[in-house]
Design a protein around this motif. Structure first.
Motif, PDB file in Angstrom:
ATOM      1  N   HIS A  43       0.054  15.462 -27.140  1.00  0.00           N
ATOM      2  CA  HIS A  43       1.431  15.275 -26.682  1.00  0.00           C
ATOM      3  C   HIS A  43       1.685  13.809 -26.351  1.00  0.00           C
ATOM      4  CE1 HIS A  43       0.793  19.539 -26.091  1.00  0.00           C
ATOM      5  NE2 HIS A  43       2.098  19.706 -25.952  1.00  0.00           N
ATOM      6  N   LYS A  44       2.901  13.401 -26.603  1.00  0.00           N
ATOM      7  CA  LYS A  44       3.316  12.071 -26.159  1.00  0.00           C
ATOM      8  C   LYS A  44       3.612  12.224 -24.666  1.00  0.00           C
ATOM      9  CE  LYS A  44       6.630   8.564 -27.448  1.00  0.00           C
ATOM     10  NZ  LYS A  44       7.601   8.174 -28.448  1.00  0.00           N
ATOM     11  N   THR A  45       2.752  11.619 -23.857  1.00  0.00           N
ATOM     12  CA  THR A  45       2.739  11.983 -22.433  1.00  0.00           C
ATOM     13  C   THR A  45       3.159  10.821 -21.554  1.00  0.00           C
ATOM     14  OG1 THR A  45       0.973  13.531 -22.875  1.00  0.00           O
ATOM     15  CG2 THR A  45       1.198  12.842 -20.605  1.00  0.00           C
ATOM     16  N   TYR A  46       3.863  11.136 -20.491  1.00  0.00           N
ATOM     17  CA  TYR A  46       4.246  10.113 -19.520  1.00  0.00           C
ATOM     18  C   TYR A  46       3.952  10.663 -18.139  1.00  0.00           C
ATOM     19  CZ  TYR A  46       6.698   5.806 -18.393  1.00  0.00           C
ATOM     20  OH  TYR A  46       6.997   4.524 -17.987  1.00  0.00           O
ATOM     21  N   PHE A  47       3.175   9.896 -17.386  1.00  0.00           N
ATOM     22  CA  PHE A  47       2.766  10.340 -16.051  1.00  0.00           C
ATOM     23  C   PHE A  47       3.225   9.290 -15.051  1.00  0.00           C
ATOM     24  CE2 PHE A  47      -1.383  10.355 -13.297  1.00  0.00           C
ATOM     25  CZ  PHE A  47      -0.665  10.766 -12.187  1.00  0.00           C
ATOM     26  N   LEU A  48       4.071   9.748 -14.116  1.00  0.00           N
ATOM     27  CA  LEU A  48       4.665   8.838 -13.130  1.00  0.00           C
ATOM     28  C   LEU A  48       4.197   9.170 -11.721  1.00  0.00           C
ATOM     29  CD1 LEU A  48       6.941   6.678 -12.449  1.00  0.00           C
ATOM     30  CD2 LEU A  48       8.428   8.639 -12.040  1.00  0.00           C
ATOM     31  N   THR A  49       3.805   8.144 -11.001  1.00  0.00           N
ATOM     32  CA  THR A  49       3.578   8.304  -9.567  1.00  0.00           C
ATOM     33  C   THR A  49       4.156   7.077  -8.877  1.00  0.00           C
ATOM     34  OG1 THR A  49       1.947   8.858  -7.863  1.00  0.00           O
ATOM     35  CG2 THR A  49       1.241   7.260  -9.514  1.00  0.00           C
ATOM     36  N   GLY A  50       4.060   7.000  -7.559  1.00  0.00           N
ATOM     37  CA  GLY A  50       4.623   5.830  -6.900  1.00  0.00           C
ATOM     38  C   GLY A  50       4.715   5.991  -5.398  1.00  0.00           C
ATOM     39  N   THR A  51       5.537   5.158  -4.792  1.00  0.00           N
ATOM     40  CA  THR A  51       5.644   5.160  -3.331  1.00  0.00           C
ATOM     41  C   THR A  51       7.106   5.127  -2.880  1.00  0.00           C
ATOM     42  OG1 THR A  51       5.092   2.820  -3.589  1.00  0.00           O
ATOM     43  CG2 THR A  51       3.421   4.219  -2.598  1.00  0.00           C
ATOM     44  N   ASP A  52       7.330   5.787  -1.761  1.00  0.00           N
ATOM     45  CA  ASP A  52       8.650   6.007  -1.182  1.00  0.00           C
ATOM     46  C   ASP A  52       8.716   5.125   0.056  1.00  0.00           C
ATOM     47  OD1 ASP A  52      10.938   7.090  -0.138  1.00  0.00           O
ATOM     48  OD2 ASP A  52      10.147   9.124   0.108  1.00  0.00           O
ATOM     49  N   GLU A  53       9.322   3.938  -0.086  1.00  0.00           N
ATOM     50  CA  GLU A  53       9.035   2.883   0.874  1.00  0.00           C
ATOM     51  C   GLU A  53      10.110   2.609   1.912  1.00  0.00           C
ATOM     52  OE1 GLU A  53       7.624  -0.513  -1.277  1.00  0.00           O
ATOM     53  OE2 GLU A  53       6.348   0.701  -2.569  1.00  0.00           O
ATOM     54  N   HIS A  54      11.261   3.273   1.769  1.00  0.00           N
ATOM     55  CA  HIS A  54      12.339   2.963   2.709  1.00  0.00           C
ATOM     56  C   HIS A  54      12.362   3.929   3.889  1.00  0.00           C
ATOM     57  CE1 HIS A  54      14.289   0.886  -0.903  1.00  0.00           C
ATOM     58  NE2 HIS A  54      14.003  -0.051  -0.025  1.00  0.00           N
ATOM     59  N   GLY A  55      13.286   3.636   4.802  1.00  0.00           N
ATOM     60  CA  GLY A  55      13.516   4.570   5.913  1.00  0.00           C
ATOM     61  C   GLY A  55      13.060   4.009   7.243  1.00  0.00           C
ATOM     62  N   GLN A  56      13.576   4.669   8.269  1.00  0.00           N
ATOM     63  CA  GLN A  56      13.363   4.195   9.628  1.00  0.00           C
ATOM     64  C   GLN A  56      11.893   4.280  10.045  1.00  0.00           C
ATOM     65  OE1 GLN A  56      15.960   6.269  12.227  1.00  0.00           O
ATOM     66  NE2 GLN A  56      15.963   4.636  13.729  1.00  0.00           N
ATOM     67  N   LYS A  57      11.241   5.322   9.515  1.00  0.00           N
ATOM     68  CA  LYS A  57       9.851   5.533   9.910  1.00  0.00           C
ATOM     69  C   LYS A  57       8.982   4.339   9.496  1.00  0.00           C
ATOM     70  CE  LYS A  57       7.632   9.072   8.014  1.00  0.00           C
ATOM     71  NZ  LYS A  57       7.374  10.490   7.753  1.00  0.00           N
ATOM     72  N   ILE A  58       9.176   3.906   8.257  1.00  0.00           N
ATOM     73  CA  ILE A  58       8.397   2.764   7.765  1.00  0.00           C
ATOM     74  C   ILE A  58       8.805   1.499   8.510  1.00  0.00           C
ATOM     75  CG2 ILE A  58       7.901   1.345   5.715  1.00  0.00           C
ATOM     76  CD1 ILE A  58       6.978   3.913   4.816  1.00  0.00           C
ATOM     77  N   GLU A  59      10.121   1.376   8.728  1.00  0.00           N
ATOM     78  CA  GLU A  59      10.619   0.194   9.441  1.00  0.00           C
ATOM     79  C   GLU A  59       9.930   0.090  10.805  1.00  0.00           C
ATOM     80  OE1 GLU A  59      14.767   0.156  10.895  1.00  0.00           O
ATOM     81  OE2 GLU A  59      15.095  -1.502   9.501  1.00  0.00           O
ATOM     82  N   ARG A  60       9.805   1.232  11.479  1.00  0.00           N
ATOM     83  CA  ARG A  60       9.172   1.225  12.813  1.00  0.00           C
ATOM     84  C   ARG A  60       7.687   0.920  12.723  1.00  0.00           C
ATOM     85  NH1 ARG A  60      11.615   6.391  15.988  1.00  0.00           N
ATOM     86  NH2 ARG A  60      13.707   5.570  16.254  1.00  0.00           N
ATOM     87  N   ARG A  61       7.052   1.501  11.735  1.00  0.00           N
ATOM     88  CA  ARG A  61       5.616   1.232  11.570  1.00  0.00           C
ATOM     89  C   ARG A  61       5.354  -0.263  11.396  1.00  0.00           C
ATOM     90  NH1 ARG A  61       3.113   6.012  10.160  1.00  0.00           N
ATOM     91  NH2 ARG A  61       3.623   7.029  12.106  1.00  0.00           N
ATOM     92  N   ALA A  62       6.212  -0.864  10.575  1.00  0.00           N
ATOM     93  CA  ALA A  62       6.036  -2.282  10.299  1.00  0.00           C
ATOM     94  C   ALA A  62       6.229  -3.081  11.588  1.00  0.00           C
ATOM     95  CB  ALA A  62       7.016  -2.718   9.229  1.00  0.00           C
ATOM     96  N   GLN A  63       7.250  -2.670  12.346  1.00  0.00           N
ATOM     97  CA  GLN A  63       7.502  -3.346  13.626  1.00  0.00           C
ATOM     98  C   GLN A  63       6.284  -3.254  14.527  1.00  0.00           C
ATOM     99  OE1 GLN A  63      10.896  -1.504  15.360  1.00  0.00           O
ATOM    100  NE2 GLN A  63      12.299  -2.994  14.416  1.00  0.00           N
ATOM    101  N   GLU A  64       5.742  -2.059  14.621  1.00  0.00           N
ATOM    102  CA  GLU A  64       4.545  -1.865  15.469  1.00  0.00           C
ATOM    103  C   GLU A  64       3.397  -2.750  15.015  1.00  0.00           C
ATOM    104  OE1 GLU A  64       5.222   2.865  16.260  1.00  0.00           O
ATOM    105  OE2 GLU A  64       3.477   2.199  15.114  1.00  0.00           O
ATOM    106  N   ALA A  65       3.294  -2.878  13.687  1.00  0.00           N
ATOM    107  CA  ALA A  65       2.200  -3.692  13.157  1.00  0.00           C
ATOM    108  C   ALA A  65       2.534  -5.178  13.226  1.00  0.00           C
ATOM    109  CB  ALA A  65       1.915  -3.279  11.713  1.00  0.00           C
TER     110      ALA A  65
END
Ligand code: MSP
Length: 657
Positions: A43-65
């Motif tokens: 089969h001609k195949t395409y496999f996608l993965t990735g990261t979901d980087e926005h949102g308040q949760k990440i924003e807060r984590r970054a702040q903490e770090a």
């Protein structure tokens, strides 16, 4: 000629709020296995993965770090990509929601839906759960206004918001799900969606936020950022170039064949996502498969509970293929299952070292012993041969059927039935007896041929699950012609040419001494867990930690920090990371282990005065009791890690407060 069939498979995009653990690895390995299988079958195949980087949760984590959000996610994404490489994950694309290509397309999607009236502006007031990024209605909230998903406190929030007219599409979706029973798998999940969410009635969904900035702005109203789930779900089409100048991938691969998601996010993928697609005039994915969770002691993994398993220690000891095999073999895809290192090693020993490994080594050893290493032309097949051959010939089809249904354990079980049949065949035909007499030589040629050829079938078929192993087995079997390693080469039994030369090699899966390895793995995992406190987990539970981070003085007073002088320090045997300290803490002496060997030479530390958390419960690591913890400071990815030291003139045994 018929057009080549296409196959598009996706994983969820993971929150880079912490390092990926074995749960994320599970989904990714499943998708990779499926993609490899489809490539194998042409089969001609395409496999996608990735990261979901926005949102308040990440924003807060970054702040903490203490770092900008982009830097914070960049570091975790870099680590994630390294992990996928280590796990031999061969994705075609890795999308990040901070990619410009994605953000631009999301803005266009939003505008299109707005222009056509599916999105409208209004105001929203409701109880909001920040970790889950979701509003809840009064009837949905648990007692005490707690979030029904994660059980944490919600806050009353009022904000101007754009809304998606979900309600308009509710009846259409109910019909669609009923008419397309394959769309949501396993079927129990379809039922759950209908009963719990669709039939009671859909509310319009608030899809923008003004309370934080870390997201994709609405381009015509930049005070608003687009709700993370709208941003995130779009990845599956923006990665294919939807709404961009080049949408050729979109034309080739959409709709996706399979979208794999954990059971907790089936709702987003089978309600919001289909409605979005339908509103955009796009077809729905052929299937959304909600798989179960890997549990630890029958509990969902969570860093705050200290029960997260990381894949690296396992892979370092036994290779990615052993772990991939275990993940795909152990629990039915769709159900929850417990992960333990002990069960993993037990299975690797029985299935890989014993069943498969022994079959290979016995076959190769006998061909070397009796025929100078050369596979012989078989003579006439007898019933006992024919029985095995028929099973082997049927195997590719059986395997394919199970794989197409995403039944990984059953697919592997089909292969292992054949492996067992081969081992039984050796017992039945007793080649060591045939080898004793000249009269047995003809039969012996046939028996060993049948075994070598059966092993070739097995080896081709395990390749999607264990991509690094076939090369090793083929080297021992003497298969070097690439055309004998293909799916097509399994169309008939008997393609192994006479004269093929086997070559005995090292055990492909050496037997694991579980008693010895278990504590080592646990210690390594503890280190992964303990050394990266701010970033080790991405499951929602992580936010318990966030909540717990606010303490009062009474909590702080429970912590006993003392100065400690290093009397002796040495590396712990067989560990890359552990140092063993002998410390003087006033009148007392203590032994403490610390996972900092990559950052310090033991001899440089003797005589220094450090900061010790002295009332931490003692814990055994590699048979050594560690009586406390030395404090360190580190940057986001631990590339810089330093022990805390004290000013001159401070003696050991002093209190720090
Ligand atoms: N970012 C969202 C998904 C957006 S998709 C458009 C998200 N991210 S997550 O980082 O929390 O990862 C969720 C996925 O990781 C789960 O759906 C599941 O696939 C996988 N797993 C995380 N922990 C898991 C286990 N303990 N066991 C099995 N899979 C788990 O949700």
């Amino acid at each position: 000629m018929q057009d080549q069939q296409t196959f598009y498979i996706t994983t969820p995009i993971y929150y880079p709020s912490g390092h990926m653990h074995i749960g994320h690895t599970y989904t990714t390995v499943a998708a990779d296995t499926m993609a490899r299988f489809k490539r194998l079958t042409g089969h001609k195949t395409y496999f996608l993965t990735g990261t979901d980087e926005h949102g308040q949760k990440i924003e807060r984590r970054a702040q903490e770090a203490g770092v900008p959000p982009q830097k914070f996610v960049d570091d975790i994404v870099a680590d994630t990509k390294k992990l996928w490489e280590l796990m031999n994950i061969r994705y075609d694309d890795f999308i990040r929601t901070t990619d410009e290509r994605h953000m631009k397309a999301v803005q266009k999607i939003f505008r299109k839906l707005y222009d056509q009236g599916d999105i409208y502006k209004s105001a929203y007031e409701g109880q909001y759960c920040t970790p889950c990024e979701a509003y809840w209605t009064a009837s949905q909230l648990k007692e005490g206004k707690l979030c029904p998903d994660c059980g944490r406190e919600t806050e009353l929030v009022r904000e101007e918001s754009y809304f998606f007219r979900m309600s308009k599409y509710q009846d259409w979706l109910i019909n669609y799900i009923r008419e397309n029973p394959d769309f949501i798998q396993p079927p129990s999940r379809a039922n759950e969606m209908l009963q719990n969410f669709l039939l009671p009635g859909l509310q319009d969904l608030s899809i923008s936020r003004t309370t934080f900035k870390w997201g994709v702005p609405v381009d015509f109203d930049p005070d608003h950022v687009i709700y993370v789930w709208i941003d995130a779900l779009s990845n599956y089409i923006t990665a294919l170039g939807y709404m961009s100048e080049d949408d050729s991938l979109m034309k080739t691969f959409w709709p996706a064949n399979v979208q794999l998601v954990g059971k907790e996010i089936v709702r987003f993928h089978t309600i919001y996502w289909p409605i979005m697609l339908h509103a955009l005039g796009l077809p729905l994915p052929k299937q959304v498969f909600g798989h179960g969770w890997l549990l630890f002691n029958n509990d969902k993994m969570s860093k705050s509970k200290g029960n997260v398993v990381y894949p690296r220690p396992v892979v370092k000891r036994f290779g990615a293929d052993a772990l991939r095999y275990y993940l795909m073999r152990e629990m039915p895809f769709g159900s929850d299952g417990n992960y333990t290192n002990e069960a993993m090693m037990t299975r690797v020993n029985s299935d890989l070292a014993n069943d498969l490994g022994n079959l290979l080594s016995r076959t190769v050893a006998m061909i070397e012993k009796y025929f100078d290493g050369k596979v012989q032309q078989p003579e006439a097949y007898e019933d006992v041969d024919q029985d095995l051959i028929s099973q082997v010939e049927l195997l590719p089809k059986r395997f394919e059927e199970e794989m197409d249904a995403l039944q990984f354990p059953q697919a592997l079980a089909e292969i292992w039935k054949v492996i067992s049949a081969c081992n039984r065949y050796i017992d039945l035909t007793q080649p060591w007896i045939l080898g004793r007499e000249e009269s047995g030589r003809g039969r012996l040629k046939t028996v060993l041929y049948v075994l070598a050829e059966s092993l070739r079938f097995v080896t081709v078929l395990i390749s999607p699950v264990m991509p690094a192993t076939p090369e090793k087995i083929f080297a021992q079997l003497g298969v070097s012609d690439p055309s004998l390693m293909t799916w097509d080469s399994l169309s008939a039994f008997g393609k192994t040419p006479a004269g093929q030369t086997v070559k005995k090699g090292e055990a492909v899966f050496p037997r694991i001494d579980i008693k010895v390895e278990l504590p080592l793995l646990e210690a390594e995992n503890d280190i992964e867990l303990g050394l990266s406190p701010a970033k080790a987990e991405s499951a929602p539970e992580n936010d318990e930690k966030e909540k717990e981070a606010v303490i009062d003085i009474a909590d702080f007073q429970k912590i006993r920090l003392k100065t400690a002088k290093v009397l002796a320090c040495e590396k712990v045997e067989k560990s890359d990371k552990l140092l063993k300290f002998r410390l003087k803490v006033g009148e007392e002496e203590r032994t403490v282990l610390s996972g900092i060997a990559l950052h310090y030479k033991p001899e440089d530390l003797v005589g220094r005065t450090l900061v010790l958390l002295s009332n931490l419960a003692p814990r055994k690591i590699r048979g050594i009791e560690s009586q406390g913890m030395l404090l360190c400071a580190s940057n986001a990815d631990d590339s810089v890690l330093k022990l805390l030291t004290v000013d001159e003139g401070i003696e050991d045994g002093m209190d720090i407060s």
